[in-house]
Write an enzyme that holds these catalytic residues in place. Structure first.
Site, PDB file in Angstrom:
ATOM      1  N   ASP A 102     -52.527  59.463  25.503  1.00 46.22           N
ATOM      2  CA  ASP A 102     -51.440  58.578  25.307  1.00 46.22           C
ATOM      3  C   ASP A 102     -51.758  57.194  26.037  1.00 46.22           C
ATOM      4  OD1 ASP A 102     -51.410  59.148  27.979  1.00 46.22           O
ATOM      5  OD2 ASP A 102     -49.850  60.209  28.228  1.00 46.22           O
ATOM      6  N   GLU A 150     -54.974  66.268  22.412  1.00 47.13           N
ATOM      7  CA  GLU A 150     -53.804  66.167  23.281  1.00 47.13           C
ATOM      8  C   GLU A 150     -52.539  65.685  22.277  1.00 47.13           C
ATOM      9  OE1 GLU A 150     -52.550  64.155  26.873  1.00 47.13           O
ATOM     10  OE2 GLU A 150     -53.346  66.292  27.780  1.00 47.13           O
ATOM     11  N   GLU A 154     -46.773  55.081  27.724  1.00 46.68           N
ATOM     12  CA  GLU A 154     -47.473  56.043  27.333  1.00 46.68           C
ATOM     13  C   GLU A 154     -46.698  56.945  26.370  1.00 46.68           C
ATOM     14  OE1 GLU A 154     -47.176  55.633  30.516  1.00 46.68           O
ATOM     15  OE2 GLU A 154     -49.298  55.339  31.062  1.00 46.68           O
ATOM     16  N   HIS A 195     -48.976  56.692  40.683  1.00 42.03           N
ATOM     17  CA  HIS A 195     -49.396  55.376  40.015  1.00 42.03           C
ATOM     18  C   HIS A 195     -48.595  54.897  38.921  1.00 42.03           C
ATOM     19  CE1 HIS A 195     -51.428  58.314  37.200  1.00 42.03           C
ATOM     20  NE2 HIS A 195     -51.307  57.145  36.369  1.00 42.03           N
ATOM     21  N   ARG A 199     -46.504  53.396  35.940  1.00 42.20           N
ATOM     22  CA  ARG A 199     -45.900  52.035  35.699  1.00 42.20           C
ATOM     23  C   ARG A 199     -44.490  52.229  35.971  1.00 42.20           C
ATOM     24  NH1 ARG A 199     -50.292  50.388  32.760  1.00 42.20           N
ATOM     25  NH2 ARG A 199     -50.529  48.180  32.849  1.00 42.20           N
ATOM     26  N   HIS A 233     -54.201  54.441  44.217  1.00 46.00           N
ATOM     27  CA  HIS A 233     -54.768  54.095  42.966  1.00 46.00           C
ATOM     28  C   HIS A 233     -55.068  52.419  43.096  1.00 46.00           C
ATOM     29  CE1 HIS A 233     -54.746  52.423  38.699  1.00 46.00           C
ATOM     30  NE2 HIS A 233     -54.552  53.696  38.383  1.00 46.00           N
TER      31      HIS A 233
HETATM   32  C1  UD1 Z   1     -53.691  53.929  32.682  1.00 44.06           C
HETATM   33  C2  UD1 Z   1     -53.203  54.513  31.673  1.00 44.06           C
HETATM   34  C3  UD1 Z   1     -52.207  55.856  32.298  1.00 44.06           C
HETATM   35  C4  UD1 Z   1     -53.301  56.469  33.118  1.00 44.06           C
HETATM   36  C5  UD1 Z   1     -53.584  56.011  34.017  1.00 44.06           C
HETATM   37  C6  UD1 Z   1     -54.685  56.498  35.206  1.00 44.06           C
HETATM   38  C7  UD1 Z   1     -52.338  52.990  29.895  1.00 44.06           C
HETATM   39  C8  UD1 Z   1     -50.958  52.170  29.411  1.00 44.06           C
HETATM   40  N1  UD1 Z   1     -51.796  53.610  31.324  1.00 44.06           N
HETATM   41  O1  UD1 Z   1     -52.729  53.117  33.818  1.00 44.06           O
HETATM   42  O2  UD1 Z   1     -51.525  56.311  31.034  1.00 44.06           O
HETATM   43  O3  UD1 Z   1     -52.368  57.840  33.564  1.00 44.06           O
HETATM   44  O4  UD1 Z   1     -54.544  54.743  33.343  1.00 44.06           O
HETATM   45  O5  UD1 Z   1     -55.027  55.714  35.955  1.00 44.06           O
HETATM   46  O6  UD1 Z   1     -53.108  53.139  29.364  1.00 44.06           O
HETATM   47  N2  UD1 Z   1     -58.165  49.407  38.454  1.00 44.06           N
HETATM   48  C9  UD1 Z   1     -59.308  49.144  39.107  1.00 44.06           C
HETATM   49  N3  UD1 Z   1     -60.478  49.805  38.841  1.00 44.06           N
HETATM   50  C10 UD1 Z   1     -60.596  50.862  37.934  1.00 44.06           C
HETATM   51  C11 UD1 Z   1     -59.120  51.004  37.625  1.00 44.06           C
HETATM   52  C12 UD1 Z   1     -58.059  50.408  37.669  1.00 44.06           C
HETATM   53  O7  UD1 Z   1     -59.432  48.040  40.032  1.00 44.06           O
HETATM   54  O8  UD1 Z   1     -61.442  51.662  38.039  1.00 44.06           O
HETATM   55  C13 UD1 Z   1     -57.127  48.605  38.567  1.00 44.06           C
HETATM   56  C14 UD1 Z   1     -56.993  47.119  37.807  1.00 44.06           C
HETATM   57  O9  UD1 Z   1     -56.449  46.283  38.696  1.00 44.06           O
HETATM   58  C15 UD1 Z   1     -56.215  47.293  36.623  1.00 44.06           C
HETATM   59  C16 UD1 Z   1     -55.336  47.921  37.437  1.00 44.06           C
HETATM   60  O10 UD1 Z   1     -55.713  49.198  38.126  1.00 44.06           O
HETATM   61  O11 UD1 Z   1     -55.918  46.154  36.293  1.00 44.06           O
HETATM   62  C17 UD1 Z   1     -54.230  49.088  36.344  1.00 44.06           C
HETATM   63  O12 UD1 Z   1     -55.140  49.752  35.171  1.00 44.06           O
HETATM   64  P1  UD1 Z   1     -54.595  50.014  34.007  1.00 44.06           P
HETATM   65  O13 UD1 Z   1     -55.371  50.682  33.074  1.00 44.06           O
HETATM   66  O14 UD1 Z   1     -54.142  48.687  33.322  1.00 44.06           O
HETATM   67  O15 UD1 Z   1     -53.352  50.869  34.248  1.00 44.06           O
HETATM   68  P2  UD1 Z   1     -53.104  52.268  34.864  1.00 44.06           P
HETATM   69  O16 UD1 Z   1     -52.018  52.145  35.877  1.00 44.06           O
HETATM   70  O17 UD1 Z   1     -54.368  52.540  35.481  1.00 44.06           O
END
Ligand code: UD1
Length: 391
Positions: free
Chosen positions: A102, A124, A138, A216, A218, A248
């Site tokens: 998702d 999945e 998601e 974590h 949204r 996170h």
């Molecule tokens: C995403 C997925 C969510 C999953 C989650 C796991 C979508 C819409 N959401 O959400 O389904 O459960 O991943 O974490 O696809 N960041 C870092 N380093 C990393 C990872 C993230 O710095 O290795 C920070 C960055 O600022 C990034 C922010 O986290 O912009 C958010 O990451 P993002 O993938 O946009 O959303 P998640 O909340 O992680």
């Protein structure tokens, strides 16, 4: 006599959880060489969290779109994946593209494959909540991905029913079990065998219950302060629980949680921990308090109860099996439900009865078997039969 060329299967992943769940599929694709030629494409919607999982599972991507930015919006992720995937598909020319679950990576990659007229396999597939807005985005992502998919790999019979009720062609839906169990079982074996460092668990007092916390999502970003304040209260309970919470890195999570919980006795905030350490933390916990989807599937494998900080779950099988409770993400509910689980031993033992409706550790083999069946006339694999249906 002409021999069929190898089936070129591209597996696309981008975040930590979809990579954990796709890793067993990549391993099964590799094991099916030379009949299959695997191509691994990562979008890197996550960077450090992704690289860590790739390393643990010994996967070196063939293509890395490297799209992550610190302040990415959903539109940024979607457009960057779509454009990057167009080029990747032109270059690699797969026969089929596998996406997972998702995430925005999965939906955008499925759309790119659809535009390139390459069939999509959805790993999945078929999870649903009752509202498109939860979890956000998601739920919309997985529904959109279903529409673009040719081969639906449903983890449970309920997920298959969801797809059939949306008029998905019966012949293209197969129940495989969830690949998360394949990866979890294998990693837990490695953790038990030793040699995996678990610094986030060092020095915990074994006579006190440990609660493993993650949050974590949204739709919980506005609740993060409530969740953190609840954890501060829980840490003061007479049972003296020890909280381990890998925070996170999202700017909507990290500063809020640290602002409230830094220095609170009994609370250990860590940087994101690697997957093996996460598995070790679940194993060492008394129970898990989370808004994660994957942990709802994994923790029951080890008989660990899960309090789910969401109002809706797309994983009702665990509610029915009794290992999950939905508690929402309000301060009072988190505090009350955690207190109950710490003090009501009958409740704890009911929830801790290990039974896993999500898989048997062979989902990835079934997915690869099904691809060879559908696209190379191989034998059809048996479907996964969840415990209730297997009786
Ligand atoms: C995403 C997925 C969510 C999953 C989650 C796991 C979508 C819409 N959401 O959400 O389904 O459960 O991943 O974490 O696809 N960041 C870092 N380093 C990393 C990872 C993230 O710095 O290795 C920070 C960055 O600022 C990034 C922010 O986290 O912009 C958010 O990451 P993002 O993938 O946009 O959303 P998640 O909340 O992680």
């Amino acid at each position: 006599m002409s021999v069929a060329p190898p089936l070129r299967v591209m597996a696309v992943m981008g975040t930590r959880p979809d990579t954990i769940k796709m890793a067993p599929v990549v391993h099964a694709l590799r094991a099916a060489r030379p009949g299959i030629e695997p191509i691994v494409c990562v979008t890197a919607q996550h960077r450090e969290m992704l690289d860590d999982v790739l390393e643990l599972f010994g996967i070196v991507p063939d293509i890395d779109l490297d799209i992550m930015t610190r302040t990415q919006s959903l539109t940024d992720i979607t457009t960057r994946v779509l454009q990057g995937m167009e080029r990747a598909l032109e270059q690699a020319r797969p026969d089929v593209v596998l996406v997972h679950g998702d995430t925005t990576t999965s939906t955008a990659a499925a759309l790119a494959a659809f535009y390139a007229q390459i069939p999509v396999g959805h790993v999945e597939a078929g999870l649903r909540t009752s509202t498109i807005a939860e979890p956000f985005p998601e739920e919309a992502n997985r529904r959109l991905t279903s529409v673009l998919t040719s081969f639906h790999f449903a983890p449970t019979s309920r997920a298959k029913s969801n797809l059939l009720s949306e008029r998905t062609d019966h012949a293209h839906v197969v129940v495989t079990g969830n690949t998360v169990i394949d990866g979890f079982v294998e990693t837990e074996r490695r953790v038990r065998a030793g040699g995996i460092a678990t610094p986030s668990l060092d020095g915990l007092d074994p006579s006190r219950p440990m609660i493993f916390v993650t949050a974590h999502r949204r739709e919980n970003h506005g609740q993060m302060a409530d969740i953190a304040r609840a954890v501060a209260t829980i840490a003061g309970f007479p049972e003296r629980p020890q909280i381990v919470w890998p925070v996170h890195p999202s700017p909507a999570v990290y500063p809020v949680v640290h602002g409230i919980l830094d220095g609170v006795a009994g609370v250990r905030l860590t940087e994101p921990i690697n997957y093996a350490e996460t598995v070790a933390a679940v194993a060492a916990s008394y129970f898990v308090l989370t808004d994660s989807g994957g942990l709802q599937e994994e923790a029951p494998t080890l008989g660990k109860p899960v309090l789910v900080m969401r109002r809706e779950t797309e994983r009702p099988e665990g509610l029915e099996a009794g290992t999950l409770r939905l508690i929402g993400a309000e301060y009072g509910d988190i505090v009350d439900e955690t207190r109950r689980l710490l003090t009501d031993h009958a409740l704890y033992h009911r929830m801790a009865r290990a039974s896993n409706p999500y898989g048997d550790g062979h989902a990835a083999e079934r997915i690869v078997g099904w691809l060879l069946h559908a696209l190379r006339s191989g034998p059809a694999p048996d479907e996964f039969r969840p415990p209730s249906a297997a009786a």
